[in-house]
Design a protein around this motif. Sequence first.
Motif, PDB file in Angstrom:
ATOM      1  N   LEU A   1      26.157  -0.300  -2.662  1.00 16.70           N
ATOM      2  CA  LEU A   1      25.481  -1.068  -3.721  1.00 16.70           C
ATOM      3  C   LEU A   1      24.724  -0.081  -4.540  1.00 16.70           C
ATOM      4  N   LYS A   2      24.259   1.032  -4.159  1.00 19.10           N
ATOM      5  CA  LYS A   2      23.609   2.096  -4.985  1.00 19.10           C
ATOM      6  C   LYS A   2      24.659   2.818  -6.023  1.00 19.10           C
ATOM      7  N   THR A   3      26.062   2.568  -5.585  1.00 23.18           N
ATOM      8  CA  THR A   3      26.892   3.173  -6.372  1.00 23.18           C
ATOM      9  C   THR A   3      27.753   2.317  -7.322  1.00 23.18           C
ATOM     10  N   HIS A   4      27.389   1.215  -7.377  1.00 25.92           N
ATOM     11  CA  HIS A   4      28.030   0.250  -8.394  1.00 25.92           C
ATOM     12  C   HIS A   4      26.940  -0.756  -9.055  1.00 25.92           C
ATOM     13  N   LYS A   5      27.529  -1.235 -10.223  1.00 27.96           N
ATOM     14  CA  LYS A   5      26.590  -1.809 -11.262  1.00 27.96           C
ATOM     15  C   LYS A   5      25.973  -2.715 -10.340  1.00 27.96           C
ATOM     16  N   LYS A   6      24.722  -3.104 -10.596  1.00 31.97           N
ATOM     17  CA  LYS A   6      24.225  -4.379 -10.144  1.00 31.97           C
ATOM     18  C   LYS A   6      24.706  -5.686 -10.475  1.00 31.97           C
ATOM     19  N   SER A   7      25.163  -5.588 -11.664  1.00 31.34           N
ATOM     20  CA  SER A   7      25.800  -6.907 -12.116  1.00 31.34           C
ATOM     21  C   SER A   7      27.237  -7.294 -11.448  1.00 31.34           C
ATOM     22  N   SER A   8      27.916  -6.321 -10.720  1.00 29.26           N
ATOM     23  CA  SER A   8      29.269  -6.318 -10.409  1.00 29.26           C
ATOM     24  C   SER A   8      29.354  -7.388  -9.171  1.00 29.26           C
ATOM     25  N   LYS A   9      30.576  -7.878  -9.091  1.00 27.40           N
ATOM     26  CA  LYS A   9      31.039  -8.622  -7.945  1.00 27.40           C
ATOM     27  C   LYS A   9      30.908  -7.933  -6.664  1.00 27.40           C
ATOM     28  N   THR A  10      30.965  -6.541  -6.583  1.00 31.52           N
ATOM     29  CA  THR A  10      30.650  -5.915  -5.391  1.00 31.52           C
ATOM     30  C   THR A  10      29.259  -5.770  -4.939  1.00 31.52           C
TER      31      THR A  10
END
Length: 386
Positions: free
Chosen positions: A203-212
């Motif tokens: 979660l820390k390494t992905h955009k907070k608006s992403s599907k991930t």
Amino acid sequence: MDCFADNHSPTSSSSSDIDSLTPRSSSSAVHRALQLIQSDDHDLKLEGAKEIRRLTKTSQRCRRQLADSINPLVHMLKTNDSVHLYHESALLALLNLAVKDEKNKSSIVEAGALEPIINFLQSRCSTLQDNATVALLTLSASAVNKPIIGASGAIPLLVDILRHGSPQAKVDSVMALSNLSTNPDNLNIILESNPVPSIINLLKTHKKSSKTAEKCTALVESLVGFESGRSALISEEGGVLAVVEVLENGSLQSREHAVGALLTMCASDRCKYREPILGEGVIPGLLELTVQGTPKSQTKAHTLLQLLRDTPYPRSEFEPDTLENIVCNIILKIDGDDQSGKAKKMLTEMVQVSMEQSLRHLQQRAMVCTPTDLPISSCASEVSLK
């Protein structure tokens, strides 16, 4: 809603001409592929797997017509072969067959594909491991397959991929786990595998608006329904902060999961979780959510604000339990001028937006209620003055 490899482009090395096939040529190609895959010759089988993979890249019709290839393809997965290309070709063909086809998803599992796929998750070949992960992502989208996959021993291995896999495999793993978590028995197995640290790291390494981020937060929301899940989140450095950041910057659905996770925690033990949540600066995001979130998010944000105020007891009838009172009470207890000032600014903006929305709502009602013989502007002006 389940996320699965139907969202991935089906794999193929040479398939640009599939869509241009006529029904007759397509039928001929399907017949030839079935003959090849049912051959006893090793090389012909490999050619057949590659052809099935090509034909099923974009054609739903071919996926249906090639359903009879599932058993021989699964047999290829089980064949002892030191050449990874043989297993990889069969696995990718099955992956394409499963995309957007629920019947094929079930048939692949029924044919015994899970055992070799689970073995591939432990392979030293990273490509085979990655393809096995995305195959489980696709198969886990089927409600019928979820309990079977959960009972197969795949979940701890998916969590291990989430810890040590390639960047794409980690994403596919968390999405597969999110799919599987909708089954209560699977959720317990996921929890026992201690996935929270790895979910937070992703979660820390992905955009907070992403599907991930959405799938990570959905999984966190499910896991904090258990005390061990809540403890794991609190123990993980930056765990609560990561959820708060999604609440502030995520998609509408992600923000709903984030506020749901924080509300579940605070409602389970207010004394234990109130300070850790407040300490990560959650108030501005909650204020915004009470106005701009989904209906569920707005309700949850308001409830969480009530739980976060200094006193757990309701106010008297002479001191209404309004959102402004709740927030002002919290702001007085917040340490740090910067956080307090930001919260106050957000509260002012929230009230302004709320007033504007209420005015527009009244104007719309006035438009609907205007008699046919009365000018609209007259009625609207009257409402505006109230």
